[in-house]
Design a protein around this motif. Structure first.
Motif, PDB file in Angstrom:
ATOM      1  N   ILE A  79       0.880  -1.168   0.000  1.00 15.26           N
ATOM      2  CA  ILE A  79       0.000   0.000   0.000  1.00 15.26           C
ATOM      3  C   ILE A  79       0.914   1.213   0.000  1.00 15.26           C
ATOM      4  CG2 ILE A  79      -1.767   1.305   1.203  1.00 15.26           C
ATOM      5  CD1 ILE A  79      -2.611  -1.337   2.532  1.00 15.26           C
ATOM      6  N   MET A  80       0.740   2.075  -1.007  1.00 17.66           N
ATOM      7  CA  MET A  80       1.590   3.263  -1.128  1.00 17.66           C
ATOM      8  C   MET A  80       0.730   4.521  -1.135  1.00 17.66           C
ATOM      9  SD  MET A  80       3.967   1.677  -4.111  1.00 17.66           S
ATOM     10  CE  MET A  80       2.592   0.737  -4.757  1.00 17.66           C
ATOM     11  N   ASP A  81       1.131   5.494  -0.357  1.00 16.60           N
ATOM     12  CA  ASP A  81       0.459   6.784  -0.361  1.00 16.60           C
ATOM     13  C   ASP A  81       0.937   7.542  -1.602  1.00 16.60           C
ATOM     14  OD1 ASP A  81      -0.500   9.367  -0.004  1.00 16.60           O
ATOM     15  OD2 ASP A  81       0.008   9.422   2.121  1.00 16.60           O
ATOM     16  N   VAL A  82       0.045   7.764  -2.556  1.00 20.44           N
ATOM     17  CA  VAL A  82       0.395   8.445  -3.810  1.00 20.44           C
ATOM     18  C   VAL A  82      -0.308   9.795  -3.918  1.00 20.44           C
ATOM     19  CG1 VAL A  82       0.945   6.319  -5.041  1.00 20.44           C
ATOM     20  CG2 VAL A  82      -1.400   7.187  -5.091  1.00 20.44           C
ATOM     21  N   THR A  83      -0.686  10.357  -2.772  1.00 23.24           N
ATOM     22  CA  THR A  83      -1.432  11.618  -2.758  1.00 23.24           C
ATOM     23  C   THR A  83      -0.688  12.712  -3.522  1.00 23.24           C
ATOM     24  OG1 THR A  83      -2.346  11.004  -0.617  1.00 23.24           O
ATOM     25  CG2 THR A  83      -2.521  13.328  -1.265  1.00 23.24           C
ATOM     26  N   SER A  84       0.585  12.896  -3.246  1.00 23.43           N
ATOM     27  CA  SER A  84       1.330  13.979  -3.884  1.00 23.43           C
ATOM     28  C   SER A  84       1.447  13.769  -5.393  1.00 23.43           C
ATOM     29  CB  SER A  84       2.705  14.162  -3.252  1.00 23.43           C
ATOM     30  OG  SER A  84       3.478  12.979  -3.400  1.00 23.43           O
ATOM     31  N   GLN A  85       1.584  12.521  -5.836  1.00 22.05           N
ATOM     32  CA  GLN A  85       1.663  12.244  -7.265  1.00 22.05           C
ATOM     33  C   GLN A  85       0.308  12.481  -7.943  1.00 22.05           C
ATOM     34  OE1 GLN A  85       2.846  10.278  -4.885  1.00 22.05           O
ATOM     35  NE2 GLN A  85       4.759   9.327  -5.473  1.00 22.05           N
ATOM     36  N   MET A  86      -0.776  12.199  -7.234  1.00 18.87           N
ATOM     37  CA  MET A  86      -2.110  12.360  -7.814  1.00 18.87           C
ATOM     38  C   MET A  86      -2.524  13.824  -7.865  1.00 18.87           C
ATOM     39  SD  MET A  86      -2.827   9.297  -8.648  1.00 18.87           S
ATOM     40  CE  MET A  86      -4.555   9.105  -8.952  1.00 18.87           C
TER      41      MET A  86
END
Length: 87
Positions: A79-86
């Motif tokens: 599980i990866m937090d991709v908030t900044s990329q999104m």
């Protein structure tokens, strides 16, 4: 707790994860996908956005079966937090 700005007092006594602003259907979808993975062996590769106290986080999750003699004996997940990329 850090991801969503929660304090221990915010979650004490609650069952499951705190998701007051989330659609329970999203979390149920993941559980249903996991059951299907155990049944047919097809890996999961999907995204989920969770919101707690107006703090939104998008996660990329990947779940794959682990086999022993052609039988699923476990699951391996990331599980990866991709908030900044999104954003």
């Amino acid at each position: 707790m850090d991801y969503f700005g929660l304090k221990l007092k915010d979650i004490l006594g609650q069952l499951g994860c705190p998701h007051p602003n989330n659609d329970h259907d999203d979390l149920q979808k993941i559980m249903d996908q996991e059951k299907q993975l155990l049944k047919d062996g097809v890996a999961l590769n999907d995204y989920l956005t969770l919101s707690v106290k107006d703090n939104h986080r998008t996660f990329h999750y990947y779940l794959s079966p682990i086999y022993d003699d052609n039988t699923i004996c476990g699951l391996l997940g990331l599980i990866m937090d991709v908030t900044s990329q999104m954003d």
